[in-house]
Structures are given as structure tokens and as C-alpha cells.
Design an enzyme around this catalytic site. Structure first.
Site, PDB file in Angstrom:
ATOM      1  N   SER A 434       0.833  -1.200   0.000  1.00 40.52           N
ATOM      2  CA  SER A 434       0.000   0.000   0.000  1.00 40.52           C
ATOM      3  C   SER A 434       0.871   1.254   0.000  1.00 40.52           C
ATOM      4  O   SER A 434       0.364   2.347  -0.192  1.00 40.52           O
ATOM      5  CB  SER A 434      -0.944  -0.006   1.204  1.00 40.52           C
ATOM      6  OG  SER A 434      -0.217  -0.260   2.372  1.00 40.52           O
ATOM      7  N   HIS A 455      -2.882  -3.085  -5.644  1.00 41.03           N
ATOM      8  CA  HIS A 455      -3.218  -2.667  -4.283  1.00 41.03           C
ATOM      9  C   HIS A 455      -4.707  -2.897  -4.031  1.00 41.03           C
ATOM     10  O   HIS A 455      -5.560  -2.179  -4.540  1.00 41.03           O
ATOM     11  CB  HIS A 455      -2.839  -1.187  -4.085  1.00 41.03           C
ATOM     12  CG  HIS A 455      -3.182  -0.671  -2.733  1.00 41.03           C
ATOM     13  ND1 HIS A 455      -3.540   0.627  -2.490  1.00 41.03           N
ATOM     14  CD2 HIS A 455      -3.232  -1.299  -1.528  1.00 41.03           C
ATOM     15  CE1 HIS A 455      -3.800   0.777  -1.209  1.00 41.03           C
ATOM     16  NE2 HIS A 455      -3.624  -0.379  -0.610  1.00 41.03           N
ATOM     17  N   GLU A 467      -6.278  -0.723  -7.131  1.00 39.01           N
ATOM     18  CA  GLU A 467      -5.321   0.179  -7.780  1.00 39.01           C
ATOM     19  C   GLU A 467      -4.248  -0.691  -8.423  1.00 39.01           C
ATOM     20  O   GLU A 467      -3.620  -1.510  -7.729  1.00 39.01           O
ATOM     21  CB  GLU A 467      -4.643   1.088  -6.745  1.00 39.01           C
ATOM     22  CG  GLU A 467      -5.505   2.218  -6.237  1.00 39.01           C
ATOM     23  CD  GLU A 467      -4.752   3.115  -5.245  1.00 39.01           C
ATOM     24  OE1 GLU A 467      -4.827   4.337  -5.383  1.00 39.01           O
ATOM     25  OE2 GLU A 467      -4.112   2.593  -4.309  1.00 39.01           O
ATOM     26  N   ASN A 505      -4.429   6.183  -0.692  1.00 42.38           N
ATOM     27  CA  ASN A 505      -3.815   6.504   0.598  1.00 42.38           C
ATOM     28  C   ASN A 505      -3.227   7.906   0.612  1.00 42.38           C
ATOM     29  O   ASN A 505      -3.145   8.539   1.664  1.00 42.38           O
ATOM     30  CB  ASN A 505      -2.749   5.465   0.956  1.00 42.38           C
ATOM     31  CG  ASN A 505      -3.407   4.184   1.447  1.00 42.38           C
ATOM     32  OD1 ASN A 505      -4.582   4.189   1.813  1.00 42.38           O
ATOM     33  ND2 ASN A 505      -2.672   3.091   1.432  1.00 42.38           N
TER      34      ASN A 505
END
Ligand code: 3H9
Length: 712
Positions: A434, A455, A467, A505
């Protein structure tokens, strides 16, 4: 979508008119204005033809019945009155079908949604295939509208108010066996005999046969739906539930509820009028526009590989998963459940592998028992596809290997080397990191072109986003393979740049940090969470921290802080919680209290460790502004850096990855709505008050200067 030829054709055999709908040059059948006119003309002719005794209706598409009214036409509606007329026109057409003097039987195979189901409901007999592709539903509220071609009237009359509200208010789609159990469908048959059975039904109906239908909902259904008192209770409970779920942000479910209730009280004719009126009002709301944009963006992403001239993806038949923890097991279970691939799970020791396999299997068990998506035989077949080991035995045949080991560069590079040694040259290696750049991981690779990032979000089986991250040396074929496999897992896939935190994130970090700043400034945690759920997030940021795990969040925050400096620095006080072992839900304590897995109230011990004292010192509007603008600012900056290729990907990533309120369209659409000038000015003010983390980014400043936007 403009069809190039007639969509409705028909033939008469033995007194039965076999009508076929096939919208030429279009992947699915949709009811546009042009198709509606053809329907009306066809039924007119069939009504006047003495040779026709009954009608049997089918779709000419291989795996699609009717996907509903043409959503593209909604976008062009400019007033509520125009939208009301569209709805009334649809109702009128279906009224003709319902009142057609000759019986109409319909054979359904494939998606039968929205206006498609409303058409089927107006027919006199419904046969559906038992194929998993046959799904029936009224998804209109997910587009911010309501079933506007009689669906709010006919469905409750057919299956009872309770069951109908369950479908209409949630915009649910049901597989055909469930639709049969509910009474939406009269007969369920294998695809091979759909035509014959539908024709036979049409013939019997023409001979005067009256199908007997069970009382909708059985005895309890009758008790609740069949008398005014029971019905009032059903509506009261449904309204309470809708208000709780939508928090007033989505007007469509409440409007649909009103229409169903009104129709049952005042009769179908009055109900239809109210249905068209409220359809008209909803269709031109900003909420509906935003939800329709999300529908089209998601549809486009189904075809977009995220790179120019994408090479054909490799077909993944065998998947290797390294790391049998929560993520690895989730990926393994989802891969078997969704894509039916052979999965080999590897971890350092057998007890861990066994635990991982058991938790992967839970995903399959859930589909057998709770969700009834699998039968026993299919479940057993899929369970047999899951295997594991503490060695790389079985990885030789893997087309794709996904690692989900500890978030540490050295560990991931070691796993990469081991996987390369165990797999053949064409195999793709994907890291489910991540935070760690894929390019860094690939530095240890013998075949860096085959290294990519995938991800996933937790829990993998439920979270809709993936992702895919192309590293500096990832080969285009590896990107296509990862994207195509992600889609087979049912995910919406965005391809993002190999930059710290990627997209999701990256934009989440400043938001979470700001929530912590607010806590330390004396805002109560439940106040922060309440305001943000009211604003439209599924959970508030403090609850989210507890769910993600404070250790995981701290690690990700640390990486982003190191990469981007002070702007993304988390407040140091948070470390105290991690050091004290308060890691969130998984540890049984975090910000909130947890007892037997259930979340309780705020834990005073958390405030104590943080040195925070709730004092109501910040105004609610300011809390919301700080949390949202800090995220919008980072999103704009990341767009400027090319982290996502187009604003569409950024908005879909935020909506599906962190639950950014869909009715606001995503952070970039929301920024456009607010206007860069206004955002930049507010950010300047906040920066003056709270520090440079709020300084508006160059992208917003530039937009503010030139009246720019993300979407033209
Ligand atoms: C409604 O019915 C209102 C009524 O109550 C009242 C009216 C008065 N319209 O998703 P795909 C296009 S509201 C226009 O990749 P799949 C889609 O954009 C409607 N276009 O295929 C794409 O176009 P392109 C309620 C539509 O096999 C192409 O078809 N119905 C529509 O993965 C292929 O789509 C819904 O909300 C439409 N209704 O999935 C259902 N539907 O190729 C919406 C599809 O140019 N549709 N397109 O990019 C779906 O859920 C999925 O498309 C479906 C097929 C499950 C049907």
C-alpha cells in the site's frame, strides 16, 4: 446510443406473434424514445391482426434482456416537466402492454433491469432462465431516480409491499431463483427451453388459462401487507431505515417510498401520476446527475486498460498468493469465488497456511449459506481449487503471483526473488503493497518488466476498488494482465502512478491527520465521526482509523510524511496509542471501546493517552471544512503530479476506495462544484490559522487564477 435499424421485429407462428427486441449495434438492449415508439407501433399492429392470438416476447441479445431505459437520455433532460413527460410516456406504453387484449408472455434471459423489469411486470406471464446471468431488479435509486414506468405500482401489487420496498429502496438486483421465490417470475427454466416454455405459456394463455399465483409473501406477508394497519407499520419501519441509511443525502429512496404508499392508498392511476411527478423532480437533481456520471465513469473503466495501445492480457488460470494473512487469504478466496481460478497459497509455516485457507474458504461459505450465490456442488468444486503449502511447490504453473507479505521493502524483495526462482518467465509478479514504490521492489527483480503493483483494499471480498500500479520498468502486458484479472475479481480498476501512497492513501492521509489534529484540539471523536458520516462518508475518520488498525495507519502515514515532508506529518501524539497497544478493533481497543467484537462508545483512556480534552472548541462547519478541504487540496496536487491519468479515475478511486460520498461525485467533481477560487481562498485562511499544511497547491491556485476546472 442511436440504433442503426429497427430494434423490434416479429413473426407469427401458429397464432403466436414472436416479438424480438434487438437494439442494433448496441451491446445491450435499452428502451430509448425511438424504441418506445417502435414498441407502440408493434403492439398496435399485433392488436389489429386477427391472426395473432397471443404474444411471446424475447430479447435478441445473447446474454441481455433489457438494461432499462436509456440513461443517456436522462442526461439531456433539462427540466423536471420534461422528465415527468418521459416517465408518463413510459407508463403509457406499459399500460398498453398491461391492458393488451391478447396475452403477452415474456421469456427473460440476462439482465432485466429498471425499465426492462417494468416492461416484464406489465406482461401477463414471465418465464426466466435459471442462468446466473439472469438478474432482475430496479436499480433506479442508485441513479438518484425512482422506477418511473410503473415499477413502483406493479411490483408491490405482485409481490407485496414489504418485498417490493426491499428491492426498490435499495436499488437491488436479484438472481432469477430468488426472483422466482419472491413471485416476480412465474416459471424458472434452463436457457435451452426458455423459448419453448414461453411459447407454450402464450398458447395456454390464449386458450383461456389463468395462471394461479401464490399470495405474495405468504401468511405473514398478508398479515403485514394485506391490511392498512400492517401496511402502515411496514412503511413506518421502511422510512425509519431509509432516513438512517441516507441521512437525508439521497432523496430518491424516500420519494420511491412515498410513491409506493400513495399508489397503494389511492389506486394505480393516481399512483402512476405521483410516480411520474417525483421521477421528474428527481431526474434533474444534482444528486442524480452525479450518480449517473459515476455509472458512466465505471462503465468506461470496464474497457480502459489505463495505458495506450494495451497489449492483450495473459489469461490467468493459476494464481499464486504469498502471505496467508488477512489480505492474502482475502485475495485467494476472492480469486476462487469470482474468477474460479486455481489458487496456491504459500506462507512460512503450515499452521499459518491452514488459517489462511480457512479464512479464504469462509468467503466461499458465505456465498453458499448467507448470500446463496453458490449451490453445494459449485461450492465443493471451488473449495477444491484452494490449496496451500509452506514451500513454492505448485507455483511453476502460476500465470500470476500476488504477494501480500509484511510491508517491508527487504521482505518483499526477498519474496520476489524466491517467486522468480519458482515461476516460469512469463509469469507476472504483483505486490499488494500500500506504500512501497513498485520500482523499488522491482530493483531486486531478474524480470523487472513482469513486476507490477496490485493494491487491494480490506476486506478484499467486499471492497470494490483495485489500484494497479505500473512501476518504471513494468511491461505494458503486465499492466493489461493485472487490470484484466482485477476485473475478473469484480473490481473497478484504476491504473495509477508509482508514487508514495499511490492515489487512495495519498488523499486519505491528510484527512486522517487532520482528524487527529482536531481530536488534539479538543473535538470529541464521536463529533468528528458524526459530522463526516452526515456529510456522506460511510464511516467517520476516527472509526476508520480503528478499522484499518492504528499500527498500519501509522506506518502508511510515516511513509507519506517521509516522502512529502511536513505537510503530511501526522500529529506525534498518535504514537502513544500505538505504543500502548491500542491498535483499533483488531486489538479490542483503539479510540473506541470494543466488547465481543462490537463497537462501543469513545474510550476515555484514548483521550488520556493523547492528552486530549473534548471541549467543543471548534465549530462543526469548520471541522467539516478542514477535513474536506485538506483532502481536496491533496487530491488536486496529486492530479497535477499525474498520480491519476484523468480526474475520472481519481473520483472513482475515492468513491470506491474510501467511500467518498457518491452524491458529491468524488473529490475532483466536488472541487469543481465549490470552485477553485473559493477553495483556494478558504485554504489560505485555514493556512493562516492552522499552518502551512493548508496552503493551496499550485493546481488550485492556477485554476483559481484562470477559472479552471478538473472537468470541462
Ligand atoms: C430506468 O430504467 C428508468 C425507468 O424506471 C423509467 C424510465 C421512464 N442506458 O455495463 P456494460 C451501456 S433507469 C444507456 O459495460 P455489462 C453502457 O454504458 C436504468 N446505456 O455491460 C455501455 O456502453 P458503452 C436502470 C446503457 O455486460 C454498454 O451498455 N438500469 C444502459 O458489464 C455496456 O454496458 C440500470 O441502471 C442503460 N440503461 O453490464 C442498468 N445500460 O459500450 C444499468 C448499459 O458505449 N446497466 N448501457 O460504454 C448495467 O447495470 C449494466 O450495463 C448491465 C450490463 C448489467 C446491464
Amino acid at each position: 446510443m442511436a440504433p442503426s435499424g429497427p430494434a423490434v421485429t416479429w413473426d407469427v407462428h401458429d397464432g403466436i406473434a414472436v416479438v424480438t427486441l434487438d437494439c442494433q449495434d448496441q451491446p445491450v438492449n435499452v428502451i430509448s424514445r425511438a424504441v418506445k415508439d417502435e414498441f407502440i407501433a408493434t403492439f398496435e399492429l399485433l392488436g389489429n391482426d386477427p391472426a395473432v392470438k397471443a404474444v411471446a416476447f424475447f430479447s435478441g441479445k445473447k446474454d441481455n434482456f433489457i438494461a432499462g431505459a436509456d440513461i443517456e437520455e436522462f442526461v439531456r433532460l433539462s427540466s423536471a416537466a420534461e422528465a415527468e413527460r418521459l416517465s408518463a410516456g413510459g407508463q403509457e406504453m406499459l399500460d398498453r402492454v398491461a391492458k393488451f387484449p391478447k396475452p403477452v408472455a415474456v421469456g427473460i434471459h440476462g439482465a432485466c433491469l429498471g425499465g426492462g423489469l417494468e416492461f416484464a411486470l406489465a406482461c401477463h406471464y414471465r418465464v426466466a432462465t435459471d442462468d446466473p446471468k439472469t438478474q432482475l431488479g430496479l436499480p433506479e435509486v442508485q441513479l438518484g431516480i425512482l422506477p418511473g414506468a410503473g415499477g413502483c405500482q406493479r411490483l408491490p401489487r405482485l409481490i407485496g409491499a414489504r418485498a417490493a420496498l426491499d428491492i426498490i429502496l435499495a436499488g437491488k438486483t436479484e438472481r432469477s431463483p430468488k426472483a422466482f421465490r419472491l413471485g416476480i417470475v412465474d416459471e424458472l427454466v434452463p436457457p435451452a427451453i426458455l423459448r419453448d416454455i414461453t411459447l407454450a405459456a402464450a398458447r395456454k394463455l390464449a386458450g383461456g388459462w389463468k395462471p394461479r399465483r401464490r399470495r405474495p409473501g405468504g401468511f405473514f406477508g398478508w398479515l403485514l401487507d394485506g391490511n392498512p394497519l400492517g401496511r402502515a407499520l411496514v412503511f413506518r419501519m421502511a422510512r425509519k431505515q431509509v432516513v438512517k441509511q441516507t441521512r437525508g443525502n439521497y432523496p430518491a429512496p424516500l420519494a420511491a417510498l412515498e410513491v409506493v404508499e400513495y399508489g397503494l392508498k389511492h389506486g394505480i392511476a393516481e399512483g402512476l401520476k405521483r410516480e411520474a411527478q417525483l421521477f421528474g423532480q428527481l431526474a434533474v437533481t444534482d444528486v442524480s446527475r452525479k450518480l449517473v456520471q459515476i455509472f458512466f465513469a465505471t462503465t468506461q473503466l470496464k474497457k480502459d486498460f489505463g495505458i495506450p495501445n494495451p497489449p492483450p492480457p495473459a489469461t490467468v488460470r493459476r494464481l499464486g498468493v504469498v502471505g496467508a494473512g488477512f489480505m492474502g487469504a482475502g485475495i485467494a478466496g476472492t480469486a476462487v469465488a469470482q474468477a474460479g481460478v486455481d489458487v496456491r497459497l504459500k506462507d512460512a509455516d503450515l499452521p499459518r497456511v491452514a488459517k489462511g485457507l480457512a479464512s479464504a474458504r469462509e468467503i466461499l461459505d458465505d456465498r453458499l449459506t448467507r448470500r446463496r450465490r453458490l449451490d453445494r456442488y459449485e461450492h465443493a468444486r471451488l473449495v477444491a481449487l484452494l490449496s496451500g503449502s509452506d514451500t513454492y511447490a505448485g507455483f511453476g504453473g502460476a500465470d500470476l503471483v500476488i504477494e501480500a507479505v509484511f510491508e517491508d521493502l527487504a521482505v518483499k524483495q526477498q519474496v520476489l526473488k524466491e517467486v522468480e526462482a519458482a515461476t516460469r518467465d512469463g509469469s507476472v509478479f504483483a505486490s499488494n503493497t500500500s506504500t512501497i514504490p513498485i520500482t523499488r521492489i522491482a530493483e531486486a527483480a531478474r524480470r523487472p518488466g513482469q513486476v507490477i503493483g496490485m493494491h487491494f483494499f480490506s476486506p478484499v471480498a467486499r471492497m470494490p476498488l483495485l489500484e494497479v500500479i505500473a512501476g518504471a520498468r513494468s511491461a505494458p502486458a503486465a499492466v493489461s494482465t493485472a487490470v484484466a484479472f482485477g476485473r475478473r475479481l469484480g473490481k473497478t480498476v484504476i491504473v495509477v502512478k508509482d508514487s508514495p501512497g499511490f492515489w487512495v492513501n495519498r488523499i486519505l492521509a491528510p484527512y486522517m491527520n487532520e482528524a487527529a489534529h482536531l481530536l488534539l484540539q479538543g473535538v470529541a471523536m464521536e463529533e468528528i465521526d458524526r459530522l463526516m458520516t452526515q456529510w456522506g462518508f460511510p464511516v467517520g475518520p476516527i472509526t476508520l482509523l480503528d478499522e484499518v488498525g492504528l499500527d498500519i495507519a501509522a506506518k502508511a502515514a510515516g511513509v507519506l510524511h517521509a516522502a512529502f515532508g511536513e505537510r503530511l506529518a501526522p500529529p506525534p501524539a498518535l504514537d502513544a496509542l500505538v505504543k500502548a497497544g491500542r491498535l483499533g478493533r483488531k486489538a479490542g481497543n483503539g479510540f473506541y471501546k470494543y466488547a465481543s467484537g462490537k463497537k462501543g462508545g469513545p474510550d476515555p483512556a484514548a483521550y488520556h493517552l493523547l492528552g486530549a480534552h473534548p471541549n467543543g472548541g471548534v465549530r462543526p462547519a469548520e471541522i467539516i471544512q478542514r477535513l474536506t478541504l485538506v483532502m481536496l487540496n491533496e487530491a488536486a496536487r496529486a492530479v497535477g503530479e499525474g498520480v491519476v491519468r484523468v480526474p475520472r479515475d481519481g473520483d472513482i478511486g475515492a468513491v470506491f476506495g474510501i467511500g467518498f460520498p457518491p452524491f458529491r461525485g468524488g473529490p475532483l467533481r466536488h472541487a469543481d462544484d465549490l470552485g477553485a477560487g473559493r477553495i483556494a481562498a478558504e485554504l489560505e485562511r485555514l493556512a493562516g490559522q492552522y499552518g502551512t499544511r493548508f496552503t493551496p497547491c499550485e493546481v488550485l491556485q492556477e485554476q483559481a487564477r484562470g477559472n479552471g476546472r478538473f472537468y470541462s
